[in-house]
Design an enzyme around this catalytic site. Structure first.
Site, short mmCIF file in Angstrom:
data_model
loop_
_atom_site.label_atom_id
_atom_site.label_comp_id
_atom_site.label_asym_id
_atom_site.label_seq_id
_atom_site.Cartn_x
_atom_site.Cartn_y
_atom_site.Cartn_z
N ASN A 13 0.89 -1.17 0.00
CA ASN A 13 0.00 0.00 0.00
C ASN A 13 0.92 1.21 0.00
O ASN A 13 1.52 1.54 1.02
CB ASN A 13 -0.88 -0.03 1.25
CG ASN A 13 -1.71 1.24 1.39
OD1 ASN A 13 -1.75 2.07 0.47
ND2 ASN A 13 -2.35 1.41 2.53
N TRP A 14 1.03 1.82 -1.15
CA TRP A 14 1.98 2.94 -1.28
C TRP A 14 1.47 4.21 -0.60
O TRP A 14 2.20 5.17 -0.45
CB TRP A 14 2.25 3.23 -2.77
CG TRP A 14 3.03 2.17 -3.48
CD1 TRP A 14 3.34 0.91 -3.03
CD2 TRP A 14 3.62 2.28 -4.79
NE1 TRP A 14 4.08 0.23 -3.98
CE2 TRP A 14 4.27 1.05 -5.06
CE3 TRP A 14 3.66 3.29 -5.75
CZ2 TRP A 14 4.94 0.81 -6.27
CZ3 TRP A 14 4.34 3.06 -6.94
CH2 TRP A 14 4.97 1.82 -7.20
N LYS A 15 0.19 4.22 -0.22
CA LYS A 15 -0.42 5.41 0.41
C LYS A 15 -0.17 6.63 -0.49
O LYS A 15 -0.14 6.48 -1.71
CB LYS A 15 0.11 5.58 1.85
CG LYS A 15 -0.06 4.28 2.65
CD LYS A 15 0.14 4.43 4.13
CE LYS A 15 -0.06 3.09 4.82
NZ LYS A 15 0.01 3.16 6.26
N HIS A 98 -9.38 1.31 4.63
CA HIS A 98 -8.12 1.43 5.38
C HIS A 98 -8.35 2.34 6.58
O HIS A 98 -9.13 3.29 6.51
CB HIS A 98 -7.03 2.00 4.47
CG HIS A 98 -5.68 1.92 5.10
ND1 HIS A 98 -5.24 2.86 6.01
CD2 HIS A 98 -4.71 0.99 5.01
CE1 HIS A 98 -4.04 2.51 6.43
NE2 HIS A 98 -3.68 1.38 5.84
N GLU A 100 -6.72 4.67 7.75
CA GLU A 100 -6.49 6.10 7.49
C GLU A 100 -7.71 6.74 6.82
O GLU A 100 -8.01 7.90 7.05
CB GLU A 100 -5.21 6.27 6.64
CG GLU A 100 -3.97 6.01 7.48
CD GLU A 100 -2.80 5.44 6.72
OE1 GLU A 100 -2.78 5.50 5.47
OE2 GLU A 100 -1.89 4.89 7.39
N GLU A 170 -5.40 -4.98 10.31
CA GLU A 170 -4.39 -3.96 10.58
C GLU A 170 -4.71 -3.27 11.90
O GLU A 170 -5.52 -2.33 11.94
CB GLU A 170 -4.37 -2.91 9.46
CG GLU A 170 -4.03 -3.47 8.10
CD GLU A 170 -3.39 -2.42 7.19
OE1 GLU A 170 -2.33 -2.72 6.65
OE2 GLU A 170 -3.93 -1.31 7.07
N GLY A 176 2.47 2.22 10.85
CA GLY A 176 3.43 3.32 10.70
C GLY A 176 4.10 3.71 12.02
O GLY A 176 4.77 4.73 12.10
N SER A 216 3.45 -2.23 10.28
CA SER A 216 4.90 -2.32 10.51
C SER A 216 5.47 -3.70 10.16
O SER A 216 6.38 -4.19 10.84
CB SER A 216 5.24 -1.94 11.95
OG SER A 216 4.80 -0.61 12.22
N GLY A 237 2.94 -1.13 4.23
CA GLY A 237 3.04 0.30 3.93
C GLY A 237 4.48 0.69 3.65
O GLY A 237 4.99 0.51 2.56
N GLY A 238 5.14 1.23 4.66
CA GLY A 238 6.49 1.78 4.51
C GLY A 238 7.46 0.87 3.77
O GLY A 238 8.18 1.32 2.86
P1 13P Z 1 3.09 0.29 7.67
O1 13P Z 1 3.61 -1.00 7.07
O2 13P Z 1 3.84 1.50 7.19
O3 13P Z 1 2.97 0.21 9.15
O4 13P Z 1 1.62 0.50 7.10
C1 13P Z 1 0.73 -0.56 7.18
C2 13P Z 1 -0.47 -0.21 6.41
O5 13P Z 1 -1.24 0.65 6.80
C3 13P Z 1 -0.71 -0.92 5.14
O6 13P Z 1 -1.97 -0.66 4.66
#
Ligand code: 13P
Length: 255
Positions: A13-15, A98, A100, A170, A176, A216, A237-238
């Site tokens: 997920n590149w956000k 998600h 967020e 999640e 994050g 994470s 994510g990251g």
């Molecule tokens: P991180 O891997 O950066 O914690 O993000 C997880 C995430 O929200 C994937 O959708």
């Protein structure tokens, strides 16, 4: 072991990261790095990267996903993107609900449900996200929260359509933050999600459902998480923004 029946899916997920030219550069590194993957590899990119992603991924084993979809077919919804638009652009997967989106953009389980139905009806595969807040975990209501989310998010979706649904667990406190749920904590909730799905659809659907962990996830903790019976992949994510880390995660899921 039922785990063997399920597709392992590693989704990035590149956000809100990577312009189109930056995305092209990341794919140039990523494509050779994951070409021998023994699992499904998905990259969920910003809308403005979809064209370059589809172009780059054509003929490779990387699938392209989006990060949201609107529930109406078309109309006066300024700034929104429909499921048909995504399909025609070459998108196969979409992340829905998600945390967020729930936290910053007013998503509720009801809208997550409507978006999931619209995505499935258009032929997309939906990655539906659920997860508890830190306060909810501390109050001891994680299972209530997750059960409610799963039941509302999947309301009205048929057993047949469930073949195109992935659930991503999640925990919001792990996103994050560098704080990963322990493998045991993640397994407990993913197992519970499977129980709830079994209650709704029966054990055949539940046994076939891919459940991802997200929060994470990184090369250092992936093996332990992915070894769990009820964790079939990751939503990353990251670490999905670095070809080296993402390909290491894909390798973990391919073992
Ligand atoms: P991180 O891997 O950066 O914690 O993000 C997880 C995430 O929200 C994937 O959708």
């Amino acid at each position: 072991m039922n785990k063997k029946l399920r597709a392992a899916v590693m989704a990035g997920n590149w956000k809100m990261n990577k312009t189109a030219s930056e995305a092209a550069a990341l794919y140039d590194e990523l494509i050779p790095a994951v070409k021998d993957a023994g699992c499904t590899v998905v990259t969920c990119v910003p809308f403005t990267d979809i064209a370059v992603a589809v172009e780059k991924c054509r003929g490779t084993n990387i699938k392209v996903g989006a990060q949201n979809v609107h529930f109406e077919k078309s109309g006066a919804f300024t700034g929104e993107i429909s499921a048909d638009m995504l399909v025609e652009a070459g998108v196969e997967y979409v992340i829905i609900g998600h945390s967020e989106r729930r936290q910053y953009f007013g998503e509720t389980d009801e809208t997550v449900n409507k978006r999931t139905i619209a995505a499935l009806n258009a032929g997309l595969k939906a990655i539906v996200c659920v997860g508890e807040l830190l306060e909810e975990r501390e109050l001891g209501i994680t299972k209530e929260v997750i059960g409610r989310q799963v039941k509302i998010d999947l309301f009205g979706i048929s057993a047949e359509q469930m073949k195109n649904v992935i659930i991503a667990y999640e925990p919001v406190w792990a996103i994050g933050t560098g704080k990963t749920a322990t493998a045991a904590q993640a397994e407990e909730v993913c197992g519970y999600i499977r129980e709830v799905v079994a209650g709704l659809y029966g054990s055949a659907v539940a046994d076939g459902l891919t459940i991802q962990y997200g929060g994470s996830m990184k090369p250092a903790n992936a093996d332990e998480l992915l070894a769990m019976e009820n964790i079939d992949g990751g939503l990353i994510g990251g670490a999905a923004l670095k070809a080296g880390d993402f390909s290491a995660l894909v390798e973990s899921a391919s073992r």
